[in-house]
Design a protein around this motif. Sequence first.
Motif, mmCIF file in Angstrom:
data_model
loop_
_atom_site.group_PDB
_atom_site.id
_atom_site.type_symbol
_atom_site.label_atom_id
_atom_site.label_comp_id
_atom_site.label_asym_id
_atom_site.label_seq_id
_atom_site.Cartn_x
_atom_site.Cartn_y
_atom_site.Cartn_z
ATOM 1 N N ILE A 1 15.970 37.892 38.687
ATOM 2 C CA ILE A 1 15.360 36.581 38.487
ATOM 3 C C ILE A 1 15.244 35.836 39.807
ATOM 4 C CG2 ILE A 1 17.517 35.354 37.969
ATOM 5 C CD1 ILE A 1 14.108 34.941 36.202
ATOM 6 N N ARG A 2 16.240 36.008 40.701
ATOM 7 C CA ARG A 2 16.184 35.359 42.021
ATOM 8 C C ARG A 2 15.092 36.007 42.866
ATOM 9 N NH1 ARG A 2 18.296 30.808 40.649
ATOM 10 N NH2 ARG A 2 20.482 30.937 39.984
ATOM 11 N N PHE A 3 14.943 37.318 42.739
ATOM 12 C CA PHE A 3 13.889 38.024 43.467
ATOM 13 C C PHE A 3 12.526 37.461 43.062
ATOM 14 C CE2 PHE A 3 10.689 41.346 43.796
ATOM 15 C CZ PHE A 3 10.863 41.796 45.101
ATOM 16 N N ARG A 4 12.327 37.269 41.761
ATOM 17 C CA ARG A 4 11.049 36.725 41.266
ATOM 18 C C ARG A 4 10.813 35.317 41.807
ATOM 19 N NH1 ARG A 4 10.162 37.378 35.158
ATOM 20 N NH2 ARG A 4 8.692 39.006 35.783
ATOM 21 N N GLU A 5 11.823 34.477 41.774
ATOM 22 C CA GLU A 5 11.673 33.107 42.264
ATOM 23 C C GLU A 5 11.311 33.106 43.750
ATOM 24 O OE1 GLU A 5 15.411 31.364 41.407
ATOM 25 O OE2 GLU A 5 14.988 31.047 39.267
ATOM 26 N N ARG A 6 11.958 33.963 44.506
ATOM 27 C CA ARG A 6 11.697 34.017 45.949
ATOM 28 C C ARG A 6 10.274 34.477 46.231
ATOM 29 N NH1 ARG A 6 15.709 37.782 49.009
ATOM 30 N NH2 ARG A 6 14.305 39.374 48.179
ATOM 31 N N GLN A 7 9.790 35.471 45.460
ATOM 32 C CA GLN A 7 8.424 35.949 45.664
ATOM 33 C C GLN A 7 7.411 34.868 45.313
ATOM 34 O OE1 GLN A 7 7.702 38.961 47.102
ATOM 35 N NE2 GLN A 7 9.913 38.870 47.395
ATOM 36 N N GLY A 8 7.704 34.106 44.267
ATOM 37 C CA GLY A 8 6.800 33.024 43.890
ATOM 38 C C GLY A 8 6.673 31.980 44.976
ATOM 39 N N ARG A 9 7.760 31.722 45.683
ATOM 40 C CA ARG A 9 7.726 30.716 46.747
ATOM 41 C C ARG A 9 7.013 31.223 47.992
ATOM 42 N NH1 ARG A 9 13.168 29.856 45.263
ATOM 43 N NH2 ARG A 9 13.869 31.100 47.043
ATOM 44 N N THR A 10 7.024 32.548 48.214
ATOM 45 C CA THR A 10 6.495 33.065 49.472
ATOM 46 C C THR A 10 5.066 33.558 49.362
ATOM 47 O OG1 THR A 10 7.424 35.252 48.975
ATOM 48 C CG2 THR A 10 8.782 33.757 50.287
ATOM 49 N N VAL A 11 4.458 33.479 48.177
ATOM 50 C CA VAL A 11 3.064 33.893 48.035
ATOM 51 C C VAL A 11 2.229 32.670 47.717
ATOM 52 C CG1 VAL A 11 1.437 35.380 46.819
ATOM 53 C CG2 VAL A 11 3.780 36.159 47.196
ATOM 54 N N PRO A 12 1.612 32.030 48.726
ATOM 55 C CA PRO A 12 0.823 30.818 48.472
ATOM 56 C C PRO A 12 -0.293 31.097 47.476
ATOM 57 C CG PRO A 12 1.192 31.135 50.826
ATOM 58 C CD PRO A 12 1.647 32.388 50.135
ATOM 59 N N GLY A 13 -0.478 30.187 46.526
ATOM 60 C CA GLY A 13 -1.551 30.344 45.561
ATOM 61 C C GLY A 13 -1.198 31.181 44.367
ATOM 62 N N GLY A 14 -0.025 31.823 44.350
ATOM 63 C CA GLY A 14 0.376 32.647 43.218
ATOM 64 C C GLY A 14 -0.351 33.973 43.188
ATOM 65 N N TRP A 15 -0.330 34.625 42.027
ATOM 66 C CA TRP A 15 -0.884 35.965 41.875
ATOM 67 C C TRP A 15 -2.157 35.935 41.045
ATOM 68 C CZ3 TRP A 15 1.199 39.973 44.502
ATOM 69 C CH2 TRP A 15 2.472 39.771 45.037
ATOM 70 N N SER A 16 -3.019 36.924 41.224
ATOM 71 C CA SER A 16 -4.259 37.028 40.460
ATOM 72 C C SER A 16 -4.505 38.477 40.106
ATOM 73 C CB SER A 16 -5.441 36.502 41.287
ATOM 74 O OG SER A 16 -6.669 36.774 40.618
ATOM 75 N N ASP A 17 -5.094 38.719 38.919
ATOM 76 C CA ASP A 17 -5.458 40.071 38.506
ATOM 77 C C ASP A 17 -6.886 40.416 38.905
ATOM 78 O OD1 ASP A 17 -3.001 40.517 37.317
ATOM 79 O OD2 ASP A 17 -3.640 39.612 35.418
ATOM 80 N N ARG A 18 -7.606 39.471 39.524
ATOM 81 C CA ARG A 18 -8.992 39.708 39.907
ATOM 82 C C ARG A 18 -9.070 40.571 41.169
ATOM 83 N NH1 ARG A 18 -12.010 34.239 40.624
ATOM 84 N NH2 ARG A 18 -13.687 35.733 41.049
ATOM 85 N N VAL A 19 -10.055 41.469 41.207
ATOM 86 C CA VAL A 19 -10.294 42.279 42.404
ATOM 87 C C VAL A 19 -11.126 41.446 43.371
ATOM 88 C CG1 VAL A 19 -11.333 44.370 43.318
ATOM 89 C CG2 VAL A 19 -10.236 44.396 41.072
ATOM 90 N N PRO A 20 -10.665 41.196 44.580
ATOM 91 C CA PRO A 20 -11.416 40.327 45.490
ATOM 92 C C PRO A 20 -12.718 40.969 45.943
ATOM 93 C CG PRO A 20 -9.545 41.316 46.619
ATOM 94 C CD PRO A 20 -9.402 41.659 45.168
ATOM 95 N N ASP A 21 -13.717 40.136 46.178
ATOM 96 C CA ASP A 21 -14.997 40.578 46.716
ATOM 97 C C ASP A 21 -14.780 40.974 48.171
ATOM 98 O OD1 ASP A 21 -17.519 40.817 47.848
ATOM 99 O OD2 ASP A 21 -18.361 39.134 46.736
ATOM 100 N N PRO A 22 -15.140 42.223 48.560
ATOM 101 C CA PRO A 22 -14.898 42.639 49.945
ATOM 102 C C PRO A 22 -15.646 41.798 50.964
ATOM 103 C CG PRO A 22 -16.247 44.251 48.764
ATOM 104 C CD PRO A 22 -15.726 43.291 47.751
ATOM 105 N N ASP A 23 -16.771 41.174 50.543
ATOM 106 C CA ASP A 23 -17.518 40.327 51.473
ATOM 107 C C ASP A 23 -16.937 38.921 51.578
ATOM 108 O OD1 ASP A 23 -19.327 42.357 52.061
ATOM 109 O OD2 ASP A 23 -20.565 41.861 50.313
ATOM 110 N N HIS A 24 -16.077 38.584 50.635
ATOM 111 C CA HIS A 24 -15.455 37.262 50.645
ATOM 112 C C HIS A 24 -13.972 37.400 50.320
ATOM 113 C CE1 HIS A 24 -19.410 35.374 50.882
ATOM 114 N NE2 HIS A 24 -19.795 36.229 49.947
#
Length: 295
Positions: free
Chosen positions: A263-286
Amino acid sequence: MYHTWMRYFTPSPVHHRLGLVCLGVGLQHGQLPTVGPRVLDHHVAVVIGAGGGWYRDAEGHRTTVTAPALLWLVPGVAHHYGADPETGWDESFVDFTGPATATYTELGYIETGRPVVPLADAAGARAAVGRIVRAARRGNPLLDVETGAAVHELLVALRRDRADTNAEGDLVLQALARDAFLPLSVAEHAARHGMSAAELRNAVRRGAGCSPKDYLLGIRLGRAKELLAATELPVAAVARRVGYDDPAYFSRLFTRRVGTAPIRFRERQGRTVPGGWSDRVPDPDHPPTIATPSP
């Protein structure tokens, strides 16, 4: 007739704290003189890129050396070797030492009991030696750090290019990785692949430098970290996903190996990844960007 080029260095105590330091590098080819018998106080990796010769251990056992091959010279162990007196050989060598040699040995990257190692290809190792040679130019202010970093690269390249694990060893590791999340013992994993537990241990040790248990554990905990960081699954669900029916046991194991509770590992990752997580595949041009926080 032979040709040789070599340089030797004296890294400072500060550079030793980086884990590995390069003490010297050399390139030689032709009908080279015999080396030894002698004993060194540091490690040397001798990469034979072409030709052949022989190696004799402290007990007098002689081994034929055929390129591509690696000679491991380890501290405190007598060695004696030489190129074929008629055809000679091409060799690249790197002298190195440092506290990280113990860990690389434990992981199987440095084989203290196997002085002659056949290679499937010497190109990766020769490229790493080439980086050391380029860093060895006189007056380079980054010499000690650059050459030390290249020694790490060299050990990885030599491990990757060992001839005895390029085929069968990799297949065993691939099969274990595929089945890593099944609730199976090491003996049961071995039986699935038609092997005894001892045969599986030897294959994994050759291929990954660790025991089957540690290899499987590394895969499970790696996946657990991904699930904790990238999903909102409860810890108990994460434990089941990676093969543990007892979430309390999983939490204790994770804490002991990773150094923090799930649970501490999860909290730490949440703090160190600005903007949180996304399941979307990013556009390679953007590609996604991280905005600079407002003052």
